[in-house]
Design a protein around this motif. Structure first.
Motif, mmCIF file in Angstrom:
data_model
loop_
_atom_site.group_PDB
_atom_site.id
_atom_site.type_symbol
_atom_site.label_atom_id
_atom_site.label_comp_id
_atom_site.label_asym_id
_atom_site.label_seq_id
_atom_site.Cartn_x
_atom_site.Cartn_y
_atom_site.Cartn_z
ATOM 1 N N LEU A 113 0.831 -1.211 0.000
ATOM 2 C CA LEU A 113 0.000 0.000 0.000
ATOM 3 C C LEU A 113 0.861 1.254 0.000
ATOM 4 N N ALA A 114 1.923 1.251 0.796
ATOM 5 C CA ALA A 114 2.823 2.409 0.829
ATOM 6 C C ALA A 114 3.518 2.584 -0.521
ATOM 7 N N VAL A 115 3.951 1.485 -1.125
ATOM 8 C CA VAL A 115 4.578 1.546 -2.442
ATOM 9 C C VAL A 115 3.599 2.086 -3.472
ATOM 10 N N LEU A 116 2.343 1.629 -3.417
ATOM 11 C CA LEU A 116 1.336 2.091 -4.372
ATOM 12 C C LEU A 116 1.125 3.598 -4.267
ATOM 13 N N VAL A 117 1.005 4.116 -3.052
ATOM 14 C CA VAL A 117 0.766 5.551 -2.867
ATOM 15 C C VAL A 117 1.901 6.367 -3.495
ATOM 16 N N THR A 118 3.148 6.004 -3.211
ATOM 17 C CA THR A 118 4.273 6.771 -3.761
ATOM 18 C C THR A 118 4.392 6.578 -5.277
ATOM 19 N N THR A 119 4.014 5.400 -5.779
ATOM 20 C CA THR A 119 4.076 5.147 -7.215
ATOM 21 C C THR A 119 3.027 5.966 -7.960
ATOM 22 N N LEU A 120 1.827 6.093 -7.386
ATOM 23 C CA LEU A 120 0.777 6.907 -8.010
ATOM 24 C C LEU A 120 1.162 8.388 -8.041
ATOM 25 N N MET A 121 1.955 8.817 -7.074
ATOM 26 C CA MET A 121 2.397 10.210 -7.034
ATOM 27 C C MET A 121 3.509 10.502 -8.040
ATOM 28 N N ALA A 122 4.222 9.463 -8.463
ATOM 29 C CA ALA A 122 5.435 9.635 -9.259
ATOM 30 C C ALA A 122 5.230 10.369 -10.586
ATOM 31 N N PRO A 123 4.199 10.035 -11.397
ATOM 32 C CA PRO A 123 4.067 10.733 -12.680
ATOM 33 C C PRO A 123 3.900 12.248 -12.538
ATOM 34 N N PHE A 124 3.368 12.694 -11.424
ATOM 35 C CA PHE A 124 3.171 14.125 -11.211
ATOM 36 C C PHE A 124 4.392 14.787 -10.583
ATOM 37 N N LEU A 125 5.090 14.060 -9.701
ATOM 38 C CA LEU A 125 6.190 14.655 -8.955
ATOM 39 C C LEU A 125 7.532 14.590 -9.685
ATOM 40 N N ILE A 126 7.788 13.532 -10.441
ATOM 41 C CA ILE A 126 9.104 13.376 -11.054
ATOM 42 C C ILE A 126 9.445 14.532 -12.001
ATOM 43 N N PRO A 127 8.579 14.881 -12.974
ATOM 44 C CA PRO A 127 8.940 16.019 -13.842
ATOM 45 C C PRO A 127 9.099 17.318 -13.056
ATOM 46 N N LEU A 128 8.227 17.539 -12.056
ATOM 47 C CA LEU A 128 8.302 18.762 -11.249
ATOM 48 C C LEU A 128 9.593 18.814 -10.448
ATOM 49 N N TYR A 129 9.893 17.734 -9.755
ATOM 50 C CA TYR A 129 11.095 17.683 -8.923
ATOM 51 C C TYR A 129 12.362 17.850 -9.761
ATOM 52 N N LEU A 130 12.453 17.112 -10.867
ATOM 53 C CA LEU A 130 13.664 17.171 -11.675
ATOM 54 C C LEU A 130 13.888 18.565 -12.252
ATOM 55 N N SER A 131 12.826 19.193 -12.735
ATOM 56 C CA SER A 131 12.954 20.544 -13.281
ATOM 57 C C SER A 131 13.438 21.517 -12.219
ATOM 58 N N LEU A 132 12.851 21.442 -11.024
ATOM 59 C CA LEU A 132 13.252 22.337 -9.936
ATOM 60 C C LEU A 132 14.691 22.076 -9.503
ATOM 61 N N MET A 133 15.062 20.815 -9.350
ATOM 62 C CA MET A 133 16.400 20.469 -8.884
ATOM 63 C C MET A 133 17.465 20.841 -9.906
ATOM 64 N N LEU A 134 17.149 20.708 -11.186
ATOM 65 C CA LEU A 134 18.099 21.088 -12.229
ATOM 66 C C LEU A 134 18.334 22.604 -12.230
ATOM 67 N N ARG A 135 17.285 23.354 -11.974
ATOM 68 C CA ARG A 135 17.450 24.813 -11.866
ATOM 69 C C ARG A 135 18.317 25.173 -10.672
ATOM 70 N N LEU A 136 18.083 24.515 -9.535
ATOM 71 C CA LEU A 136 18.843 24.819 -8.326
ATOM 72 C C LEU A 136 20.331 24.453 -8.483
ATOM 73 N N THR A 137 20.618 23.472 -9.303
ATOM 74 C CA THR A 137 22.006 23.056 -9.489
ATOM 75 C C THR A 137 22.653 23.730 -10.699
ATOM 76 N N GLY A 138 21.900 24.594 -11.370
ATOM 77 C CA GLY A 138 22.440 25.314 -12.521
ATOM 78 C C GLY A 138 22.509 24.485 -13.783
ATOM 79 N N LEU A 139 21.797 23.376 -13.821
ATOM 80 C CA LEU A 139 21.837 22.489 -14.992
ATOM 81 C C LEU A 139 20.593 22.619 -15.851
ATOM 82 N N GLY A 140 19.591 23.347 -15.348
ATOM 83 C CA GLY A 140 18.334 23.461 -16.077
ATOM 84 C C GLY A 140 18.362 24.524 -17.164
#
Length: 312
Positions: free
Chosen positions: A285-312
């Motif tokens: 159940l815990a794995v399912l919850v985080t997996t369902l969140m992944a399609p929405f969070l992964i692009p958002l997180y990566l874009s933000l983190m790349l900007r913060l590291t100067g790679l975006g």
């Protein structure tokens, strides 16, 4: 890095969720038992998958240093979480939380994503990074999990039986001796990475088919979400910023490290929990919850983190 658009990533991410659905259907309609599949993943498919990756990538001191760093980071996080939470959760739930804290779905889920967003050199760096996390899963993580159910001796015996350790040592030995495997053998091993992803995601759905509402544990799910989508993104971001301040960090390596921090909970939480008999339904159940969140969070997180590291 040009493949980070949400619409580019959404298709593969939803496909991985579709594999979870296939697992659920297989268990519901065909009465497929996930336990032998979990054993197959632990004792056959995962070792051969990583053996092939190591032989194909050619381990170098730099690559192995990356593996060692990720192994240490994963182990330190798991042991810290275990020490801080073991009195707040039951023995099995605490072991499950500690195991999950040190890892993520870097293989079954993260590897297909890495193949989209990283060039070939970056994929090799990513593979040696997740090797460190996988070694954690089947050594320190397995021990922490087993200690929720077994004695120290029993836990160590179970670790000694895990073939992934021997696959890793065999690949290192063959590489050191400059032994090249026959092309036909390497070609035949190409089926294992795809099988690893497919069955690893399906087993989540198979386990969920057996879940009842009584298995829902709000505290455990919240703790897992905070660790996976709170602690790990901050940890990988801090690692990249720290490395950038002391060495010339390549964009490929930075991206590989950042990707480790944004994947959902490891499907191996379910695999190991099932193999050891420690609350696999709660883990699923815990794995399912985080997996369902992944399609929405992964692009958002990566874009933000790349900007913060100067790679975006």
């Amino acid at each position: 890095m040009e493949n980070l658009a949400a619409n580019t990533l959404m298709g593969p991410l939803l496909m991985l969720l579709g594999f979870v659905g296939l697992g659920w259907l297989a268990a519901q309609m065909l009465r497929v038992d996930p336990r032998p599949i979990a054993t197959l993943l632990v004792y056959l498919i995962a070792p051969l998958t990583f053996f092939r990756a190591l032989m194909d990538g050619g381990p170098t001191p730099d690559y192995l240093l990356l593996t060692l760093i990720l192994f240490i980071v994963s182990s330190a996080i798991a042991l810290t979480v275990r020490g801080l939470t073991h009195q707040r959760f039951g023995a099995q739930e605490g072991a499950l939380l500690a195991f999950s804290a040190g890892t993520g779905n870097t293989g079954y889920f993260g590897l297909p994503v890495a193949m989209i967003v990283l060039p070939p050199e970056g994929i090799t760096l990513y593979l040696f990074s997740i090797l460190g996390i996988t070694l954690y899963e089947f050594t320190v993580g397995f021990y922490v999990s087993a200690r929720g159910q077994f004695s120290v001796r029993q836990s160590l015996v179970k670790i000694a039986r895990l073939p992934l350790l021997y696959a890793f040592l065999a690949a290192l030995l063959l590489s050191h001796l400059d032994v090249a495997l026959p092309v036909s053998l390497m070609t035949s091993l190409e089926v294992f990475p795809a099988t690893y992803t497919l069955l690893g995601m399906m087993i989540i759905g198979m386990t969920l088919s057996q879940v009842t509402l009584a298995a829902w544990d709000t505290r455990l799910v919240v703790a897992c979400v905070v660790l996976r989508y709170g602690l790990w993104p901050l940890a990988t971001l801090a690692i990249v910023l720290l490395l950038q301040s002391v060495v010339a960090l390549s964009p490929e390596l930075a991206m590989a490290i950042l990707l480790l921090g944004v994947v959902p909970m490891a499907a191996n939480v379910v695999v190991v929990a099932m193999e050891l008999g420690i609350a696999p339904q709660k883990g699923a159940l815990a794995v399912l919850v985080t997996t369902l969140m992944a399609p929405f969070l992964i692009p958002l997180y990566l874009s933000l983190m790349l900007r913060l590291t100067g790679l975006g």
